[in-house]
Design a protein around this motif. Sequence first.
Motif, PDB file in Angstrom:
ATOM      1  N   GLU A  98      58.653  28.669  73.353  1.00 27.66           N
ATOM      2  CA  GLU A  98      59.506  27.538  72.990  1.00 27.66           C
ATOM      3  C   GLU A  98      59.885  27.615  71.523  1.00 27.66           C
ATOM      4  O   GLU A  98      59.031  27.835  70.667  1.00 27.66           O
ATOM      5  N   ASN A 100      63.505  26.606  68.556  1.00 31.36           N
ATOM      6  CA  ASN A 100      64.812  25.989  68.334  1.00 31.36           C
ATOM      7  C   ASN A 100      65.916  27.040  68.324  1.00 31.36           C
ATOM      8  O   ASN A 100      65.705  28.195  67.946  1.00 31.36           O
ATOM      9  N   VAL A 113      66.306  22.915  72.036  1.00 33.20           N
ATOM     10  CA  VAL A 113      64.985  23.530  72.163  1.00 33.20           C
ATOM     11  C   VAL A 113      65.007  24.380  73.426  1.00 33.20           C
ATOM     12  O   VAL A 113      65.232  23.858  74.526  1.00 33.20           O
ATOM     13  N   LYS A 115      63.125  26.365  76.149  1.00 32.79           N
ATOM     14  CA  LYS A 115      61.776  26.428  76.735  1.00 32.79           C
ATOM     15  C   LYS A 115      61.773  27.513  77.807  1.00 32.79           C
ATOM     16  O   LYS A 115      62.300  27.320  78.898  1.00 32.79           O
ATOM     17  N   TYR A 206      63.507  14.949  75.624  1.00 35.05           N
ATOM     18  CA  TYR A 206      63.759  16.085  76.514  1.00 35.05           C
ATOM     19  C   TYR A 206      65.212  16.135  76.980  1.00 35.05           C
ATOM     20  O   TYR A 206      65.852  17.181  76.953  1.00 35.05           O
ATOM     21  N   ARG A 209      67.784  17.484  74.361  1.00 37.54           N
ATOM     22  CA  ARG A 209      67.567  18.688  73.555  1.00 37.54           C
ATOM     23  C   ARG A 209      67.141  19.915  74.364  1.00 37.54           C
ATOM     24  O   ARG A 209      67.419  21.043  73.952  1.00 37.54           O
ATOM     25  N   TYR A 210      66.479  19.760  75.475  1.00 40.66           N
ATOM     26  CA  TYR A 210      65.806  20.898  76.112  1.00 40.66           C
ATOM     27  C   TYR A 210      66.700  21.672  77.073  1.00 40.66           C
ATOM     28  O   TYR A 210      67.528  21.100  77.793  1.00 40.66           O
ATOM     29  N   ILE A 212      65.736  24.725  79.955  1.00 37.91           N
ATOM     30  CA  ILE A 212      64.689  25.513  80.605  1.00 37.91           C
ATOM     31  C   ILE A 212      65.286  26.855  81.029  1.00 37.91           C
ATOM     32  O   ILE A 212      66.292  26.902  81.739  1.00 37.91           O
TER      33      ILE A 212
END
Length: 410
Positions: A98, A100, A113, A115, A206, A209-210, A212
Motif C-alpha cells: 500500500e 500513495n 492510495v 492497495k 476509503y 481515496r482507495y 484495490i
Amino acid sequence: MNFPFYIARRYLFSKKSTHAINVISIISVVGVAVATVALVIVMSAFNGFHDLVASLFTNFDPQIEVSPAMGKTAPSDDPILTRIRQLPEIDVATECVEDNALAVYQDKQAMVVIKGVDENFAELTHITEILYGDGEFGLRAANLNYGTLGIMLAQTLGTGARWRGPLRVYAPVKEGQIDLSDPARGFVIDSLDSPGVVFQVKQSKYDARYIIVPISWARVLFEQQGMLSSLELRLKPGSDLSDVKAEIKQIAGDKYKVRDRYEQQDDTFKIMSIEKLFAYIFLTFILVVACFNIVGSLSMLILDKKEDAVTLRNLGATDRQVTQIFLFEGRMIAVIGAVAGILIGLLLCWLQQTYGIVHLGNSDGSFIVNAYPISVHYTDIALIFITVIAVGWLAVWYPVRALSKRLLSV
C-alpha cells in the motif's frame, strides 16, 4: 429492621402537614429520573454509532493486521511472518502493498492510495458485499490488471463503475534524481482496466481515496518486489481473537505491529470515546443540578418533622439516628429516581431499536441508517446507576448533617 430506615420510609410515603413537601419530593424524583433517562439514551446512542462504524469497517479491514514497526515495508519471506501464517488459528493470510500515487483519467486527476492485494482478498474481507455495478470483483484477467475504485473516487475522476480507456497511475521512482528536462522519467507509470464495479465502505477515508489492485501490479509500480506493507489475517471460526493476537504479538516481538480492527481505526474510535466521555460529564452536571431538588425537599421535611425529632430523642433515639433518618430519605429519593429513570430509558431505547421512532432525516437514503442507532451496553447502565446513587448521596450528605445539627441543637 434498621430503625432510621424504617422511619425514613414512613416519612417518604406518608402525608406531610404541608402539601408542598410532597410536591417537591415528587419533583425531586422526577428530576433525578429525567437526568437518568438522558444518560441512558445518550450513552446508548453513542454506543449505537460506535457499533455502526465498527460494522462498516468490518467490510474492508482485516481481523488482524501485521505491519512493520519501522519503515513502510518488510520482506514477504521473513521467517517471522512465515511462522505467523502457519499458526493453526489462521484461516486466510493476504499480503498487501500500500502506498500513495497519482491517478489520472482523461482530464481529471486525484491523489489516491493504491492497495495491492492477493487473489484471496475477497475471502479475507466482506468486499463482495459492498460492491456496486454490473461487473464482479476481480484483480486480473488474461493480461489485464483491474482496479476497483471507491465510489467517491470514481465520482471525482468521472470514471463511473465501468470506464473506457486506461486509468493511468503515477508513482515516483524510488531511486535517482528527477530529470527536469523530462519529468516523466521520474515516475513509474502504469494503467488499470475496469472490473465494472466500485466499492462503498461508507467511510470517506476509503471511498474517496482507495483503489484495490493486484499485488503483483502494485509491487512493480512502487518498485517493491518481494516486499509487503502488511500481512492481513482472518481467523478460523471459533478462534479467540485476543488469545491469537497475543500469540502473534509474542512471535512478532518489536519488529512488527499487531493490530485488530479497532486499533487499525484508532483515531476514529478515540474521537468517539472522547465525545461519549464529555457527554457523560455534561449530563452528570445536569444530574447534580437535579439533585438540589432533593436538598430542598429534605430541608422542608426537616423543618416539618422538627417535633417528631424531639419526640424520637425523648424515646431514646440518638442524634446520629435522627440524622440518618433524613439521610435515608434523600438516598431513597435518589434510588427511586435512578431505578425509574433506567427503566424508562431502557424502554425508550427498545422502542427506538424496534420501531426507529426518531429519524435522522426526512428522506430515505440520505444517511447510512434512517433512524438513530441504539446499542445498550449493560456496563454503561451499571455505571449510570452508580453515578446517580453517588451523586444523590453526596448531594444530601452535607446539607442534611448541617440542618440536622441546627435542628437538634435547639
